[in-house]
Design an enzyme around this catalytic site. Structure first.
Site, PDB file in Angstrom:
ATOM      1  N   HIS A 182      -1.824   1.021   5.299  1.00 30.58           N
ATOM      2  CA  HIS A 182      -1.767  -0.434   5.176  1.00 30.58           C
ATOM      3  C   HIS A 182      -0.854  -0.988   6.283  1.00 30.58           C
ATOM      4  CE1 HIS A 182      -0.151  -4.258   3.641  1.00 30.58           C
ATOM      5  NE2 HIS A 182      -1.357  -4.394   3.126  1.00 30.58           N
ATOM      6  N   VAL A 184       1.771  -2.742   6.552  1.00 33.45           N
ATOM      7  CA  VAL A 184       3.248  -2.675   6.542  1.00 33.45           C
ATOM      8  C   VAL A 184       3.782  -1.246   6.648  1.00 33.45           C
ATOM      9  CG1 VAL A 184       3.601  -4.817   5.243  1.00 33.45           C
ATOM     10  CG2 VAL A 184       3.458  -2.634   4.004  1.00 33.45           C
ATOM     11  N   LYS A 185       2.931  -0.251   6.557  1.00 31.34           N
ATOM     12  CA  LYS A 185       3.386   1.142   6.514  1.00 31.34           C
ATOM     13  C   LYS A 185       3.704   1.681   7.919  1.00 31.34           C
ATOM     14  CE  LYS A 185       2.945   0.586   2.194  1.00 31.34           C
ATOM     15  NZ  LYS A 185       1.958   1.033   1.242  1.00 31.34           N
ATOM     16  N   ASN A 186       4.152   2.932   8.003  1.00 34.81           N
ATOM     17  CA  ASN A 186       4.674   3.473   9.272  1.00 34.81           C
ATOM     18  C   ASN A 186       3.656   3.465  10.411  1.00 34.81           C
ATOM     19  OD1 ASN A 186       6.945   3.981   7.783  1.00 34.81           O
ATOM     20  ND2 ASN A 186       6.548   6.157   7.513  1.00 34.81           N
ATOM     21  N   MET A 187       2.399   3.673  10.082  1.00 32.80           N
ATOM     22  CA  MET A 187       1.312   3.533  11.063  1.00 32.80           C
ATOM     23  C   MET A 187       0.120   2.945  10.325  1.00 32.80           C
ATOM     24  SD  MET A 187       0.121   7.508  11.569  1.00 32.80           S
ATOM     25  CE  MET A 187      -1.668   7.370  11.478  1.00 32.80           C
TER      26      MET A 187
END
Ligand SMILES: *Cc1c(COP(=O)(O)O)cnc(C)c1O
Length: 385
Positions: A182, A184-187
């Protein structure tokens, strides 16, 4: 007026865009070769045998539970300090979610608390690597083993994190691991997820569940009438992602370590700057853990501070600094409160974490100027109360 720095934000570079455009010009923009290509790269990166990409971590958690055979009458234990999707993935299968409290410092599911709640009905544990900090997986595995429960890691925050020197996703102390891509996640690919496992049977099952329960694998079919032939042996879904999303993920994965290195630099700057702000408790990192820092989850005792959190966040926003609260304990949500009859105080550490949590902006694209702005705003709001 300056734009407000969000608590997290994707970083899509021109080179990511070039790769996506190239993939879009391919003959296959879904179920094509890019999917396998990224799955292999992901499996290699985390050090696992198999990876299956899906449309989201929510989809991934759902079919991971199904692949383990979860159904009505079964129970799964997870953390109240998580996003709704973790718990919903159990409920979707007909199984009953249960909770155990979290550790007061990492805010991760506490293996000792799980040990008190686990029964023979518990078919799966779903520890969540909160903020990217790995759970104590060895302890969790020992607890699971006693009741022959499986473990699915909710690693939505933890791609790029390591536990005892090995990457999360290697499934050394678990059966499957689920990542989120998603925004907002790290990638990211906007939306997306993946499941990793070392078990070949589950791998094939997950691939079938991702695509309507359909198989074309000669070894998994009753017969083969010709090149058009496929068979359905179970109920599945359309949980696929597109080829161009897979290539965006491939491109992001290549630079994931540098994203994380930059985030860790920012965490150092924050931790150092806040040493003289006793009102704000900075996040911990245990000896066994290397966190990818999906979040910078700080804690403030707002009662002692004499400003409520809404006012605190409003004042930060007035200085161009966004913030967020993660998470509202899932057992207090009206749906689960009514379904499971938990009371807010049943998990005191989760409740205390919720009352004190404040996530400050942390993402790889932040400049040192952004970091200084956050530090200055936090100090001013705390000292100027
Ligand atoms: C984001 C998130 C999910 C869901 O991920 P999606 O890819 O958006 O479905 C699940 N669990 C946790 C802990 C998350 O943060």
């Amino acid at each position: 007026m300056k734009k407000i720095l969000p608590y997290s934000r994707q970083w899509i570079r021109p080179k990511d865009i070039r790769i996506v455009v190239k993939a879009l010009k391919d003959d296959f923009i879904t179920t094509g070769w890019h999917i396998d290509y990224f799955e292999k790269a992901l499996a290699e990166y985390v050090g696992v045998k198999y990876a299956v990409v899906v449309s989201s971590a929510s989809a991934g958690l759902h079919i991971a539970n199904l692949a383990l055979g979860l159904k009505k009458g079964d129970e799964g234990i997870t953390s109240p300090n998580t996003f709704l999707a973790t718990v919903n993935s159990l409920t979707c299968t007909g199984a009953k979610p249960r909770f155990a409290d979290i550790e007061h410092d990492t805010h991760n599911l506490d293996a000792a608390a799980v040990a008190k709640k686990i029964t023979k009905r518990t078919k799966v544990l779903i520890p969540v690597h909160y903020a990217g900090h790995p759970c104590e997986m060895k302890a969790m595995r020992a607890v699971a083993k006693k009741q022959k429960a499986y473990i699915i890691e909710d690693a939505a925050h933890a791609i790029g994190s390591s536990y005892l020197g090995k990457r999360i996703g290697a499934c050394e102390y678990s059966d499957m691991c689920v990542f989120s891509f998603h925004a907002v996640k790290n990638m990211t690919a906007g939306e997306g997820g993946a499941i990793t496992t070392n078990n070949e049977e589950w791998y094939h099952t997950l691939k079938e569940l991702r695509s309507h329960g359909l198989t074309r694998d000669p070894e998994r079919m009753d017969k083969h009438e010709g090149r058009w032939w496929y068979e359905q042996h179970r109920l599945g879904f359309n949980y696929r992602i597109t080829d161009y999303q897979a290539m965006l993920l491939w491109s992001q994965l290549k630079d994931l370590d540098s994203f994380i290195a930059r985030k860790r630099e920012i965490v150092e700057l924050y931790n150092h700057a806040f040493t003289d702000v006793p009102e704000l408790v900075t996040p911990v990192e245990k000896d066994y853990a290397k966190s990818a820092y999906h979040l910078y989850a700080a804690a403030v005792d707002f009662n002692a501070l004499g400003i409520n959190r809404e006012e605190f966040m409003k004042r930060l926003a007035g200085r161009g600094v966004g913030s967020q609260v993660l998470y509202i304990p899932v057992h207090t949500q009206p749906f689960y409160r009514d379904l499971l009859k938990y009371k807010p105080d049943d998990f005191p550490n989760a409740q205390k974490h919720y009352r004190t949590n404040i996530a400050l902006p942390l993402f790889a694209k932040m400049t040192n100027g952004d970091v200084r702005r956050v530090i200055h705003a936090v100090k001013t709001v705390i000292r100027g109360r």
